[in-house]
Design an enzyme around this catalytic site. Sequence first.
Site, PDB file in Angstrom:
ATOM      1  N   HIS A  46       7.552   5.553 -14.501  1.00 47.16           N
ATOM      2  CA  HIS A  46       7.707   6.959 -14.117  1.00 47.16           C
ATOM      3  C   HIS A  46       8.815   7.636 -14.921  1.00 47.16           C
ATOM      4  CE1 HIS A  46       5.560   6.354 -10.004  1.00 47.16           C
ATOM      5  NE2 HIS A  46       4.725   6.695 -10.957  1.00 47.16           N
ATOM      6  N   CYS A 101       5.320  -5.476 -13.040  1.00 44.64           N
ATOM      7  CA  CYS A 101       6.630  -6.119 -13.032  1.00 44.64           C
ATOM      8  C   CYS A 101       6.518  -7.457 -12.298  1.00 44.64           C
ATOM      9  CB  CYS A 101       7.644  -5.227 -12.326  1.00 44.64           C
ATOM     10  SG  CYS A 101       9.216  -6.062 -12.064  1.00 44.64           S
ATOM     11  N   GLU A 131       3.079   1.603  -6.421  1.00 44.09           N
ATOM     12  CA  GLU A 131       3.422   0.216  -6.072  1.00 44.09           C
ATOM     13  C   GLU A 131       2.908  -0.146  -4.679  1.00 44.09           C
ATOM     14  OE1 GLU A 131       7.097  -2.687  -5.024  1.00 44.09           O
ATOM     15  OE2 GLU A 131       7.584  -1.056  -6.402  1.00 44.09           O
ATOM     16  N   SER A 228       9.906   9.193  -9.549  1.00 49.40           N
ATOM     17  CA  SER A 228      10.487   7.853  -9.631  1.00 49.40           C
ATOM     18  C   SER A 228      11.178   7.503  -8.323  1.00 49.40           C
ATOM     19  CB  SER A 228      11.485   7.782 -10.797  1.00 49.40           C
ATOM     20  OG  SER A 228      12.335   6.669 -10.655  1.00 49.40           O
TER      21      SER A 228
END
Length: 316
Positions: A46, A101, A131, A228
Amino acid sequence: MSLPPLTLYLAAPRGFCAGVDRAIKIVEMALQKWGAPVYVRHEIVHNKFVVDDLRAKGAVFVEELEDCPDDRPVVFSAHGVPKSVPAAAAAREMIAVDATCPLVTKVHNEAARHHEAGLQMVMIGHAGHPETVGTMGQLPEGEVLLVETAEDVAGLVVRDPQKLAFITQTTLSVDDTAGIVAALRARFPAIVGPHKEDICYATTNRQAAVKTMAGKIDALLVIGAPNSSNSKRLVEVGRAAGCAYAQLVQRAVDIDWRALGQLRAVGLTAGASAPEVLVNEVIDAFRARFDVTLIPVETAVENVEFKVPRILREPA
């Protein structure tokens, strides 16, 4: 004309974490290996500056897999994707590279393990965040219940209070999450939690640095994107730690100099997806207006590195 004095406290660690670093490298290596265009599902991280830079190199950012052609590689963003996405890519025989990640993947694996043990999941996270969508999409519908606040815990309707586990988004506020976990444990004493918090080391470290400098500063600037999660949490942490003025800015051009007024001390940090070039840009903007004394506030040293996927390490 002499410039007014200003002390600029610079948080360390700040900016890119290992997961973001790896995700960007994955797109760059995919472009080197297969040439342009390489498709990326969702913003790889982001940050507009990062996304625009990769776009200029030949990355094409799309919202869904349906927007990608079969014959070009596709990269999944650092935030992770629901299980259905790689399955659809495999069905279409696409070259897919997963830039999730590794710390998010760890949460995915945790959820799968609990599910196999017959536990229903409670996820602490933000609705609609990529996420959260990706993590909830690891398990069948109804197996993961979402809570965003401690108040949400009271309204949870669970299958069996004796068979519950919780997981969290990796980019949350450490303090806020502790309150939600306490509410879950109070209502469901048998709930199983992770061995170690799911909130990642980088999120935790950046929040700790802000707390450390909050007492020294009149204002806090956080460099990061409005979408973000970890950057927005840094602003909240600053305010909670007593910093009256805490602002999220994407770049130096976004700084409200009038609001900063006659300040003597400002704290500066950057979210985990903001590159250091933007930090330097903001420092230069301060130097143009003030006689700046730069003081680093280092609360941790990060030396985490994650390997890129094997598909990128193999010759084309």
